[in-house]
Motif scaffolding. Structure first.
Motif, PDB file in Angstrom:
ATOM      1  N   GLU A 175     -21.636 -14.488 -28.597  1.00 50.44           N
ATOM      2  CA  GLU A 175     -20.518 -13.785 -27.966  1.00 50.44           C
ATOM      3  C   GLU A 175     -19.664 -14.715 -27.122  1.00 50.44           C
ATOM      4  O   GLU A 175     -18.481 -14.458 -26.905  1.00 50.44           O
ATOM      5  CB  GLU A 175     -21.050 -12.639 -27.083  1.00 50.44           C
ATOM      6  N   SER A 176     -20.245 -15.857 -26.677  1.00 53.09           N
ATOM      7  CA  SER A 176     -19.498 -16.795 -25.845  1.00 53.09           C
ATOM      8  C   SER A 176     -18.333 -17.442 -26.584  1.00 53.09           C
ATOM      9  O   SER A 176     -17.414 -17.987 -25.960  1.00 53.09           O
ATOM     10  CB  SER A 176     -20.437 -17.890 -25.320  1.00 53.09           C
ATOM     11  N   LEU A 177     -18.354 -17.371 -27.913  1.00 56.08           N
ATOM     12  CA  LEU A 177     -17.279 -17.984 -28.698  1.00 56.08           C
ATOM     13  C   LEU A 177     -16.113 -17.039 -28.950  1.00 56.08           C
ATOM     14  O   LEU A 177     -15.036 -17.484 -29.372  1.00 56.08           O
ATOM     15  CB  LEU A 177     -17.830 -18.472 -30.050  1.00 56.08           C
ATOM     16  N   MET A 178     -16.309 -15.756 -28.695  1.00 54.94           N
ATOM     17  CA  MET A 178     -15.266 -14.773 -29.032  1.00 54.94           C
ATOM     18  C   MET A 178     -13.907 -15.088 -28.416  1.00 54.94           C
ATOM     19  O   MET A 178     -12.866 -14.913 -29.071  1.00 54.94           O
ATOM     20  CB  MET A 178     -15.718 -13.365 -28.624  1.00 54.94           C
ATOM     21  N   PRO A 179     -13.831 -15.553 -27.163  1.00 56.98           N
ATOM     22  CA  PRO A 179     -12.505 -15.824 -26.584  1.00 56.98           C
ATOM     23  C   PRO A 179     -11.719 -16.914 -27.307  1.00 56.98           C
ATOM     24  O   PRO A 179     -10.499 -17.002 -27.136  1.00 56.98           O
ATOM     25  CB  PRO A 179     -12.836 -16.250 -25.147  1.00 56.98           C
ATOM     26  N   TYR A 180     -12.403 -17.759 -28.077  1.00 55.01           N
ATOM     27  CA  TYR A 180     -11.700 -18.852 -28.778  1.00 55.01           C
ATOM     28  C   TYR A 180     -11.074 -18.387 -30.093  1.00 55.01           C
ATOM     29  O   TYR A 180     -10.311 -19.128 -30.705  1.00 55.01           O
ATOM     30  CB  TYR A 180     -12.673 -19.996 -29.070  1.00 55.01           C
ATOM     31  N   PHE A 181     -11.403 -17.173 -30.525  1.00 53.18           N
ATOM     32  CA  PHE A 181     -10.940 -16.713 -31.832  1.00 53.18           C
ATOM     33  C   PHE A 181      -9.586 -16.019 -31.707  1.00 53.18           C
ATOM     34  O   PHE A 181      -9.316 -15.286 -30.756  1.00 53.18           O
ATOM     35  CB  PHE A 181     -11.946 -15.732 -32.453  1.00 53.18           C
ATOM     36  N   ASP A 182      -8.725 -16.277 -32.707  1.00 50.84           N
ATOM     37  CA  ASP A 182      -7.453 -15.550 -32.796  1.00 50.84           C
ATOM     38  C   ASP A 182      -7.655 -14.216 -33.497  1.00 50.84           C
ATOM     39  O   ASP A 182      -6.879 -13.287 -33.312  1.00 50.84           O
ATOM     40  CB  ASP A 182      -6.429 -16.384 -33.587  1.00 50.84           C
ATOM     41  N   GLN A 183      -8.687 -14.159 -34.327  1.00 54.93           N
ATOM     42  CA  GLN A 183      -8.971 -12.928 -35.074  1.00 54.93           C
ATOM     43  C   GLN A 183     -10.465 -12.838 -35.309  1.00 54.93           C
ATOM     44  O   GLN A 183     -11.130 -13.850 -35.505  1.00 54.93           O
ATOM     45  CB  GLN A 183      -8.221 -12.957 -36.414  1.00 54.93           C
ATOM     46  N   ILE A 184     -11.000 -11.634 -35.263  1.00 53.66           N
ATOM     47  CA  ILE A 184     -12.420 -11.410 -35.523  1.00 53.66           C
ATOM     48  C   ILE A 184     -12.555 -10.411 -36.664  1.00 53.66           C
ATOM     49  O   ILE A 184     -11.937  -9.333 -36.640  1.00 53.66           O
ATOM     50  CB  ILE A 184     -13.157 -10.878 -34.276  1.00 53.66           C
ATOM     51  N   ILE A 185     -13.360 -10.788 -37.660  1.00 49.18           N
ATOM     52  CA  ILE A 185     -13.641  -9.877 -38.780  1.00 49.18           C
ATOM     53  C   ILE A 185     -15.085  -9.415 -38.625  1.00 49.18           C
ATOM     54  O   ILE A 185     -16.018 -10.222 -38.704  1.00 49.18           O
ATOM     55  CB  ILE A 185     -13.440 -10.571 -40.143  1.00 49.18           C
ATOM     56  N   ASP A 186     -15.261  -8.135 -38.377  1.00 52.72           N
ATOM     57  CA  ASP A 186     -16.592  -7.544 -38.208  1.00 52.72           C
ATOM     58  C   ASP A 186     -17.021  -6.961 -39.548  1.00 52.72           C
ATOM     59  O   ASP A 186     -16.514  -5.922 -39.989  1.00 52.72           O
ATOM     60  CB  ASP A 186     -16.551  -6.456 -37.138  1.00 52.72           C
ATOM     61  N   LEU A 187     -17.959  -7.637 -40.224  1.00 54.19           N
ATOM     62  CA  LEU A 187     -18.378  -7.201 -41.560  1.00 54.19           C
ATOM     63  C   LEU A 187     -19.254  -5.953 -41.522  1.00 54.19           C
ATOM     64  O   LEU A 187     -19.464  -5.316 -42.557  1.00 54.19           O
ATOM     65  CB  LEU A 187     -19.128  -8.333 -42.271  1.00 54.19           C
ATOM     66  N   ASP A 188     -19.779  -5.602 -40.345  1.00 59.21           N
ATOM     67  CA  ASP A 188     -20.567  -4.373 -40.257  1.00 59.21           C
ATOM     68  C   ASP A 188     -19.717  -3.156 -40.584  1.00 59.21           C
ATOM     69  O   ASP A 188     -20.174  -2.201 -41.211  1.00 59.21           O
ATOM     70  CB  ASP A 188     -21.156  -4.225 -38.851  1.00 59.21           C
ATOM     71  N   ALA A 189     -18.469  -3.192 -40.131  1.00 56.01           N
ATOM     72  CA  ALA A 189     -17.579  -2.047 -40.348  1.00 56.01           C
ATOM     73  C   ALA A 189     -16.315  -2.438 -41.095  1.00 56.01           C
ATOM     74  O   ALA A 189     -15.424  -1.617 -41.287  1.00 56.01           O
ATOM     75  CB  ALA A 189     -17.215  -1.408 -39.004  1.00 56.01           C
ATOM     76  N   LEU A 190     -16.265  -3.725 -41.528  1.00 54.18           N
ATOM     77  CA  LEU A 190     -15.068  -4.264 -42.171  1.00 54.18           C
ATOM     78  C   LEU A 190     -13.815  -3.969 -41.338  1.00 54.18           C
ATOM     79  O   LEU A 190     -12.803  -3.470 -41.832  1.00 54.18           O
ATOM     80  CB  LEU A 190     -14.911  -3.709 -43.595  1.00 54.18           C
ATOM     81  N   VAL A 191     -13.922  -4.308 -40.059  1.00 58.12           N
ATOM     82  CA  VAL A 191     -12.821  -4.107 -39.119  1.00 58.12           C
ATOM     83  C   VAL A 191     -12.280  -5.463 -38.718  1.00 58.12           C
ATOM     84  O   VAL A 191     -13.049  -6.392 -38.431  1.00 58.12           O
ATOM     85  CB  VAL A 191     -13.294  -3.342 -37.866  1.00 58.12           C
ATOM     86  N   VAL A 192     -10.969  -5.617 -38.688  1.00 61.79           N
ATOM     87  CA  VAL A 192     -10.309  -6.837 -38.261  1.00 61.79           C
ATOM     88  C   VAL A 192      -9.725  -6.617 -36.882  1.00 61.79           C
ATOM     89  O   VAL A 192      -8.957  -5.682 -36.673  1.00 61.79           O
ATOM     90  CB  VAL A 192      -9.203  -7.261 -39.250  1.00 61.79           C
TER      91      VAL A 192
END
Length: 576
Positions: free
Chosen positions: A552-569
């Motif tokens: 979770e510590s890397l999340m702030p560095y991402f411009d976009q997150i793809i969650d494959l559990d729910a296929l949510v961008v």
């Protein structure tokens, strides 16, 4: 019958490799056999000349035939003339034997060399799914131990054919001495082979068992080296030793059975041959009243034929022992598609611009259960996209689709407006950098390990600059020889974090346009991880980055997150 077909198939497999050289070996073998037989038959007139007490009526038809030729061509078959011809024949035999041995050895070594190269090329160029669906130990075993057995099998096969040719030549000449006793010799040989058939079949069975035991031994050795540190920490060395010792005992027992089977067959063959020789001599002298010269030549011919029969038995045993290995190699060779290394080009970077889009992608492994079904998503160009999700949701599969290692069952992958085609995936990968959680190095220098897979020429200055960017410069500077320092057993030469940083430098030295990171910072401390993520945030101005992680510590560095559990961008604020 099936084994006979396998032997014929294996012969055709050899014949496809330089057939003219193989035919040349057989011709030399035939000439060698004929000359050896003629040299023995020439003893008949020589012995007839020396046996002055023998009446002319008892002379052999070979002697009479040669005497007729001498009278027709006005040649005097003196002792000196026959001895000179005999020496010339022996010299010819020696020369033919040298040429045959040289040609056969060259053919054998060239065949094994070509086969090794072809099989390894087929393996390394295999499709990813096919390659990962096979046991690596099987391929290691084939390349390391089974192909050399092909050499043993080839030697036995060629010498079996050689022995059969020599037997045929000697039999043809022995008919000139005595037809009935030649048939008697053949009868003795035939009886021997019928008696020894069960030994050949047993050799075939034991050879198949040898393959399985050797593979298990190789795997146990590999398992130990994979778990060596844990085995040491847990004092579990005895567990691995016991498993290996049991398999080693099975191998020893199997080899003892093979040796006993081979020795017993030779013993039975020898006893049968001795009995047959006694019967031939007794019958010829007491029953058929043959002259001593003819009996002597028959003994010489038998002395040549019986070792040839014995050799045939030994060669058949060698072939039976290694036939399963040959079948395994041939089956693997036929199974793999024969591909060649093409000219890889580095496409212009501007041809890779644009977002990456998955349009209705469906993918399933061979199990048949779809990992993705009608999936649609977009990965923005020059940005960091994080991929999250539980284990088994397809995070690594998504990266493999991006690299072209896997092809979608349905749908298309677009880079900008260009579709990622299977036949263009190799060129596409020239601009891809892929870093996994488990990194490996080869035995060699640090420099070699950092540039072996880059399509560009990289200078030492560029290497040092990239090492500095990923906070790995100190790893090289502490080595006395710097970039030229040799690495052996890399997992003990570097710590986990050091390996990860060096591997990241290696990937970035490819100067990729698409960077794929699969849990790439899992072995790093927070400080080093932050340093590298800041470096990636700078690099994203020129590189599209896809990052698989659970942190979770890397999340702030991402411009976009793809969650494959729910296929949510999800879009998040990027770090600039």
């Amino acid at each position: 019958m099936q084994n006979s077909r396998q032997i014929l198939h294996s012969f055709s497999y050899f014949y496809r490799n330089r057939p003219l050289r193989l035919v040349g070996v057989f011709i030399l073998t035939l000439l060698l056999g004929l000359n050896q037989g003629i040299s023995i038959v020439m003893l008949i007139p020589l012995l007839s000349m020396l046996d002055k007490s023998s009446p002319a009526s008892s002379h052999n038809q070979v002697a009479d035939w040669m005497k007729g030729i001498g009278e027709k061509w006005n040649i005097s078959f003196s002792l000196e003339f026959i001895l000179i011809c005999f020496v010339i024949l022996l010299l010819i035999i020696a020369l033919l034997g040298y040429l045959k041995s040289k040609w056969q050895s060259e053919y054998e070594q060239q065949f094994i060399h070509t086969l090794r190269s072809r099989l390894f090329r087929k393996i390394v160029l295999s499709d990813w799914q096919h390659l990962t669906g096979k046991s690596r130990h099987t391929h290691i075993q084939i390349l390391s131990s089974e192909i050399p057995k092909l050499s043993v099998y080839y030697f036995a096969l060629m010498n079996l054919i050689t022995s059969l040719i020599l037997i045929g030549a000697n039999i043809a000449l022995s008919f000139l001495v005595s037809v009935k006793f030649t048939f008697l010799v053949l009868l003795v040989g035939g009886i021997c082979f019928l008696i020894l058939k069960k030994f050949i079949l047993r050799s075939l069975s034991l050879g198949g068992l040898n393959i399985g035991i050797f593979r298990q031994m190789s795997k146990q050795i590999d398992d130990f080296w994979t778990m060596v540190k844990q085995a040491k920490v847990h004092n579990a060395e005895a567990f691995y030793y016991q498993k290996y010792s049991e398999m080693n005992a099975r191998m020893f027992s199997l080899q003892q059975k093979q040796n006993k089977n081979r020795a017993l067959s030779q013993f039975v063959f020898t006893i049968t041959g001795i009995i047959g020789l006694v019967v031939i001599i007794y019958t010829g002298y007491r029953v058929d009243s043959m002259p001593l010269t003819s009996i002597f030549v028959l003994i010489l011919l038998f002395g040549r034929l019986f070792p040839l029969f014995t050799s045939c038995n030994n060669y058949l045993d060698m072939m039976a022992t290694n036939l399963q290995s040959v079948n395994l190699v041939i089956a693997t060779d036929n199974e793999l598609e024969d591909k060649f290394f093409g000219e890889l080009s580095v496409p212009p970077a501007n041809g890779l611009s644009g977002n990456i889009r998955f349009e209705d992608i469906t993918f399933a492994y061979r199990s048949g259960t779809p990992v993705f079904e009608k999936m649609r998503l977009e990965i923005p160009n020059c940005a960091i996209t994080g991929i999250i999700g539980q284990s088994g949701k397809g995070k690594t599969t998504l990266l493999d689709l991006l690299t072209g290692l896997l092809q979608p069952t349905e749908g298309v992958i677009l880079v900008g407006e260009n579709q990622l085609q299977k036949d263009e995936s190799a060129n596409w990968r020239q601009h891809v950098g892929y870093l996994t959680q488990d990194v490996c190095f080869v035995d060699g220098t640090i420099r070699e390990n950092l540039v072996w897979d880059t399509p560009y020429k990289v200078t030492d200055a560029q290497i040092m600059e990239m090492l500095s960017k990923v906070n790995a410069l100190d790893i090289v500077l502490r080595e006395k020889e710097g970039l030229s320092a040799k690495i052996t057993n890399f997992q003990y030469h570097f710590s986990g974090g050091e390996r990860q940083r060096l591997a990241l430098a290696r990937i970035l030295l490819r100067f990729p346009k698409l960077l794929l990171l699969d849990e790439a910072t899992s072995a790093l401390d927070k400080k080093t991880e932050g340093h590298i993520m800041h470096c990636l945030s700078v690099l994203k101005k020129e590189i599209t980055i896809v990052f698989v992680t659970h942190r979770e510590s890397l999340m702030p560095y991402f411009d976009q997150i793809i969650d494959l559990d729910a296929l949510v961008v999800k879009s998040v604020k990027s770090i600039n």
